[in-house]
Write a protein that holds these residues in place. Sequence first.
Motif, mmCIF file in Angstrom:
data_model
loop_
_atom_site.group_PDB
_atom_site.id
_atom_site.type_symbol
_atom_site.label_atom_id
_atom_site.label_comp_id
_atom_site.label_asym_id
_atom_site.label_seq_id
_atom_site.Cartn_x
_atom_site.Cartn_y
_atom_site.Cartn_z
ATOM 1 N N PHE A 1 -5.668 -1.938 -13.317
ATOM 2 C CA PHE A 1 -5.374 -1.333 -12.014
ATOM 3 C C PHE A 1 -4.448 -2.261 -11.229
ATOM 4 C CE2 PHE A 1 -6.286 -0.714 -7.443
ATOM 5 C CZ PHE A 1 -5.956 0.635 -7.342
ATOM 6 N N ILE A 2 -3.449 -1.644 -10.557
ATOM 7 C CA ILE A 2 -2.496 -2.408 -9.739
ATOM 8 C C ILE A 2 -2.560 -1.861 -8.315
ATOM 9 C CG2 ILE A 2 -0.022 -2.937 -9.406
ATOM 10 C CD1 ILE A 2 0.281 -2.387 -12.485
ATOM 11 N N GLY A 3 -2.668 -2.724 -7.341
ATOM 12 C CA GLY A 3 -2.691 -2.230 -5.964
ATOM 13 C C GLY A 3 -2.602 -3.350 -4.947
ATOM 14 N N SER A 4 -2.431 -2.930 -3.692
ATOM 15 C CA SER A 4 -2.404 -3.879 -2.569
ATOM 16 C C SER A 4 -3.795 -4.495 -2.434
ATOM 17 C CB SER A 4 -2.057 -3.121 -1.285
ATOM 18 O OG SER A 4 -3.128 -2.243 -0.979
ATOM 19 N N THR A 5 -3.923 -5.474 -1.567
ATOM 20 C CA THR A 5 -5.239 -6.114 -1.416
ATOM 21 C C THR A 5 -6.323 -5.095 -1.044
ATOM 22 O OG1 THR A 5 -4.450 -6.753 0.779
ATOM 23 C CG2 THR A 5 -4.518 -8.469 -0.886
ATOM 24 N N SER A 6 -6.020 -4.189 -0.105
ATOM 25 C CA SER A 6 -7.063 -3.223 0.280
ATOM 26 C C SER A 6 -7.346 -2.235 -0.857
ATOM 27 C CB SER A 6 -6.669 -2.478 1.557
ATOM 28 O OG SER A 6 -5.448 -1.829 1.360
ATOM 29 N N GLN A 7 -6.311 -1.904 -1.631
ATOM 30 C CA GLN A 7 -6.537 -0.994 -2.760
ATOM 31 C C GLN A 7 -7.344 -1.679 -3.871
ATOM 32 O OE1 GLN A 7 -2.410 -0.041 -3.347
ATOM 33 N NE2 GLN A 7 -2.482 1.754 -2.001
ATOM 34 N N LEU A 8 -7.105 -2.969 -4.075
ATOM 35 C CA LEU A 8 -7.880 -3.714 -5.083
ATOM 36 C C LEU A 8 -9.351 -3.779 -4.645
ATOM 37 C CD1 LEU A 8 -5.482 -6.751 -5.857
ATOM 38 C CD2 LEU A 8 -5.804 -4.707 -7.250
ATOM 39 N N LEU A 9 -9.557 -4.042 -3.354
ATOM 40 C CA LEU A 9 -10.922 -4.122 -2.833
ATOM 41 C C LEU A 9 -11.640 -2.783 -3.021
ATOM 42 C CD1 LEU A 9 -13.169 -5.546 -1.159
ATOM 43 C CD2 LEU A 9 -11.928 -4.913 0.912
ATOM 44 N N LYS A 10 -10.967 -1.713 -2.701
ATOM 45 C CA LYS A 10 -11.547 -0.363 -2.824
ATOM 46 C C LYS A 10 -11.905 -0.083 -4.297
ATOM 47 C CE LYS A 10 -10.470 4.360 -1.289
ATOM 48 N NZ LYS A 10 -10.118 5.221 -2.410
ATOM 49 N N TYR A 11 -10.982 -0.472 -5.192
ATOM 50 C CA TYR A 11 -11.205 -0.231 -6.620
ATOM 51 C C TYR A 11 -12.481 -0.947 -7.095
ATOM 52 C CZ TYR A 11 -10.232 -0.201 -11.677
ATOM 53 O OH TYR A 11 -10.315 -0.039 -13.051
ATOM 54 N N SER B 1 0.832 -1.224 0.000
ATOM 55 C CA SER B 1 0.000 0.000 0.000
ATOM 56 C C SER B 1 0.860 1.265 0.000
ATOM 57 C CB SER B 1 -0.876 0.046 1.256
ATOM 58 O OG SER B 1 -2.011 -0.744 1.107
ATOM 59 N N ASN B 2 1.929 1.251 0.810
ATOM 60 C CA ASN B 2 2.654 2.512 1.017
ATOM 61 C C ASN B 2 4.067 2.522 0.410
ATOM 62 O OD1 ASN B 2 4.233 0.961 2.689
ATOM 63 N ND2 ASN B 2 3.307 1.676 4.578
ATOM 64 N N ALA B 3 4.403 1.503 -0.401
ATOM 65 C CA ALA B 3 5.782 1.386 -0.907
ATOM 66 C C ALA B 3 6.212 2.644 -1.674
ATOM 67 C CB ALA B 3 5.893 0.156 -1.801
ATOM 68 N N GLU B 4 5.301 3.194 -2.453
ATOM 69 C CA GLU B 4 5.641 4.381 -3.252
ATOM 70 C C GLU B 4 5.949 5.566 -2.318
ATOM 71 O OE1 GLU B 4 2.785 5.012 -6.405
ATOM 72 O OE2 GLU B 4 3.586 7.014 -6.785
#
Length: 338
Positions: free
Chosen positions: A234-244, A153-156
């Motif tokens: 779309f690419i993201g962490s599990t929570s970001q994928l869920l939100k998307y 989630s916060n790597a960037e």
Amino acid sequence: MMNTAMEIAKENLEHKGFLDIEVDPSLDLVEEINKLKKEKNAILLAHYYQESEIQDVADYIGDSLGLAQKAESTDVDIIVFAGVHFMAETAKMLNPNKKVVLPDLKAGCSLSDSCPAPLFKMFKEKYPDHVVVSYINCTAELKTLTDICCTSSNAEAVVNSIPADKGIIFAPDKNLGGYLQKKIGRDMILWNGSCMVHEIFSNEKITKLMVRHPEAKFIAHPECEDHILEKADFIGSTSQLLKYTKENEATSFIVATEPGIIYQMEKASPDKTFIPAPPSTNCACNECPHMKLNTLEKLYLSLKYELPEVQLEPWVIEQGKVCIDRMLDISRKAGFKM
Ligand code: 13P
Ligand code: SF4
């Protein structure tokens, strides 16, 4: 205080291991787990890759960052971690005075295993001026050799917090590291590690699925290989994928990550369709075998006997926690909420 019978039961349990303990099949495990949580002032934290029945009984379900944030803020006596070893270790480092139990201590992580601390120490010595960023999916010992930890989630935000003139070693996930390099144009020295689950997706089968479902969005976790990520909407962490999936107007999604997350996606968007991205073999190898070692039975036993406990040497906690604290601080400033 524990009574003698409990002490003996604990000793037996430690001696035998959970696999030999039989659970009365007539027990309502959900009821028992909820009762024990209350009695013992315990919290049950679960990752999105856990079985749905475990997610349903959890007090908090989240991605690696959310779980670390929740572990940091909780004031209970016992943390029961339905996840893998490095996650429970992180919770222990954040709560050295609390009891942290993991239902099955063998629930490891191939990514974490791909970066043994002694080897990494030698590697790091070749780049003495570099800042070490480690994905949280690593051992507590590796964290003692790390400057700042990160999650998907916060790597960037973490990498961007490092001055542009500083060299960076990124460990252990070469796929997440490669994805970041490409996205933010920052050169980094990558450790050659990877996740066995996210490397199994078949490009060919995904292409066929995309042709068959042209309306579907293809979403992927950054632990996937570059040739898979290149195809993603779309690419993201599990929570970001869920939100998307909640916010996007599309009604079907091909999901390239461990399929445990699909349970929450379906719950949040019951009218949408979620298709797990297929692995290249004919097995269920897109399921994480480590995450799936946890069962409701083991969860019940670990709460009942407060075992198996995650134990760390004081020096590991002291030194390893520094990179987690830095990550949590950066996350707070960047507005990452649980
Ligand atoms: P996140 O929880 O950060 O999405 O990472 C997924 C994972 O592989 C955890 O082991
Ligand atoms: Fe480790 Fe991959 Fe399993 Fe996550 S999904 S715990 S990175 S092996």
